[in-house]
Design an enzyme around this catalytic site. Sequence first.
Site, PDB file in Angstrom:
ATOM      1  N   MET A 196      12.078  24.278   3.596  1.00  0.00           N
ATOM      2  CA  MET A 196      11.299  23.545   2.390  1.00  0.00           C
ATOM      3  C   MET A 196      12.063  22.789   1.877  1.00  0.00           C
ATOM      4  SD  MET A 196       8.699  25.251  -0.289  1.00  0.00           S
ATOM      5  CE  MET A 196       7.569  26.006   0.770  1.00  0.00           C
ATOM      6  N   LYS A 246       0.905  -1.115   0.002  1.00  0.00           N
ATOM      7  CA  LYS A 246       0.007  -0.010   0.100  1.00  0.00           C
ATOM      8  C   LYS A 246       0.747   1.234   0.243  1.00  0.00           C
ATOM      9  CE  LYS A 246      -0.388  -0.397   4.953  1.00  0.00           C
ATOM     10  NZ  LYS A 246      -1.273  -0.800   6.200  1.00  0.00           N
ATOM     11  N   TYR A 298      16.155  29.860   9.571  1.00  0.00           N
ATOM     12  CA  TYR A 298      14.696  30.462   9.913  1.00  0.00           C
ATOM     13  C   TYR A 298      14.795  30.615  11.448  1.00  0.00           C
ATOM     14  CZ  TYR A 298      12.853  30.178   5.336  1.00  0.00           C
ATOM     15  OH  TYR A 298      12.558  30.423   4.070  1.00  0.00           O
ATOM     16  N   ARG A 345     -11.165  -0.050  14.191  1.00  0.00           N
ATOM     17  CA  ARG A 345     -10.849   0.863  12.937  1.00  0.00           C
ATOM     18  C   ARG A 345     -11.378   0.483  11.701  1.00  0.00           C
ATOM     19  NH1 ARG A 345      -4.494   0.941  10.518  1.00  0.00           N
ATOM     20  NH2 ARG A 345      -5.287  -1.134   9.846  1.00  0.00           N
TER      21      ARG A 345
HETATM   22  C1  LIG Z   1      -0.421  -2.000   6.691  1.00  0.00           C
HETATM   23  C2  LIG Z   1      -1.220  -3.236   7.424  1.00  0.00           C
HETATM   24  C3  LIG Z   1      -0.250  -4.432   7.333  1.00  0.00           C
HETATM   25  C4  LIG Z   1       1.035  -4.479   7.341  1.00  0.00           C
HETATM   26  O1  LIG Z   1       1.682  -3.883   8.540  1.00  0.00           O
HETATM   27  P1  LIG Z   1       3.201  -3.622   8.872  1.00  0.00           P
HETATM   28  O2  LIG Z   1       3.140  -3.293  10.124  1.00  0.00           O
HETATM   29  O3  LIG Z   1       3.733  -2.676   7.822  1.00  0.00           O
HETATM   30  O4  LIG Z   1       3.917  -5.151   8.427  1.00  0.00           O
HETATM   31  C5  LIG Z   1      -0.880  -5.477   7.570  1.00  0.00           C
HETATM   32  N1  LIG Z   1      -2.244  -5.635   7.602  1.00  0.00           N
HETATM   33  C6  LIG Z   1      -3.150  -4.437   7.412  1.00  0.00           C
HETATM   34  C7  LIG Z   1      -4.589  -4.709   7.652  1.00  0.00           C
HETATM   35  C8  LIG Z   1      -2.573  -3.139   7.592  1.00  0.00           C
HETATM   36  O5  LIG Z   1      -3.340  -2.171   7.288  1.00  0.00           O
END
Ligand SMILES: *Cc1c(COP(=O)(O)O)cnc(C)c1O
Length: 375
Positions: free
Chosen positions: A312, A43, A264, A142
């Site tokens: 920046m 992702k 800055y 969640r």
């Molecule tokens: C992001 C995610 C993972 C991977 O988690 P890591 O801690 O990066 O290994 C696995 N399962 C779900 C549902 C996630 O959202």
Amino acid sequence: MSMGVPAKERSGAILTIDLDAVRSNYRLLRARALPAACSAVVKSDAYGLGAAQVASALYQEGCRHFFVAHLEEGISLRPHLALDAAIFVLHGPPVGTEAAFTEHGLIPVLNSVPQVQGWRAHAAMLGRTLDAIVQVDTGMSRMGMAPQEVDQWLADAHFLDGVNVLYVMSHLACADERANPFNALQLARFQAILARLPACRASLANSSGVFLSPSYHFDLVRPGAALYGITPQAGEVNPMRPVVRLQGKIIQSRTIGDGDHVGYSLRYTAQGVCRVATVSVGYADGWLRSMSNQGLAVIDGVKVPQIGAISMDSITLDVSAIAPERVAPGSLVDLICAEHPVDAVAAMAQTIGYEVLTNLGGRYYREYRGLARPA
Ligand SMILES: *Cc1c(COP(=O)(O)O)cnc(C)c1O
């Protein structure tokens, strides 16, 4: 015109991504998880490192299960993987997008009753069975079905008509803390839910979960961070190989006197004569501003402090300890490297390695080691 100058020389910084290290991390995770299958979470563009490149490399290692967060990420990734690779979309189908999943060969994680209903209706409309993962919530609040929704599932024999449930999954909230009792609590809740369902394969562990006991592995593990070199267990020796090297280029260097200020808001004041190098990486490149007066860079193995506020597009380093010719304009300094890995950078920014990686900017010249040849 810049045509004669290679992009690497035009760029302000070079990001090197070692896909051989990603592959080696995958093999380590897979070996630990056996006999469970090992997926790859790619992702957010593989945590900023390039989903197409990472997924292609891991496909060659034998990985056949990939997870993205959004539908759009799945659509982008699909052309890079052969059709025997499953791409799962963690957020599931927003209502009305079900057809896009089947059109693009993507499998949803169904997180709620409305998502289940939408997918079931889509299966009925197509007149065939559709694959899915079903997520249940075991304490993160969640994503995934709450216990009442699981009850609704069990009370309704037609709840998943036309849906082939490949896995029931859940997600751990505290797996990076081995001693946290919430891990065992979530495991027990997950096992209790599975015991009530018809026999089905299951998936619980993220990277950190792989390093808890094998009872967390079930049939499929879902590592992301550890593939990219992030430590899976806080405070323990990191068994993963570093994947990322970030080299910033020096724009100019100068000598300043005792009491002179830097950057800055004059956040740094020199105590004595000091040599300052300005490097062309800033918060717009994801070099987090919380590292102002905190971070460091590495020059030929020597750690030099970052001084002043992060701008920046630039940072300033105290390079008094380094020979002047080594910090001339165009010289490279390491901002992330084996001696100063992502987790150390994150600690200085008061965040986690995940945030450092996913913020890595679009202005870097990117170089891949060990790229997979197109299939
Ligand atoms: C992001 C995610 C993972 C991977 O988690 P890591 O801690 O990066 O290994 C696995 N399962 C779900 C549902 C996630 O959202």
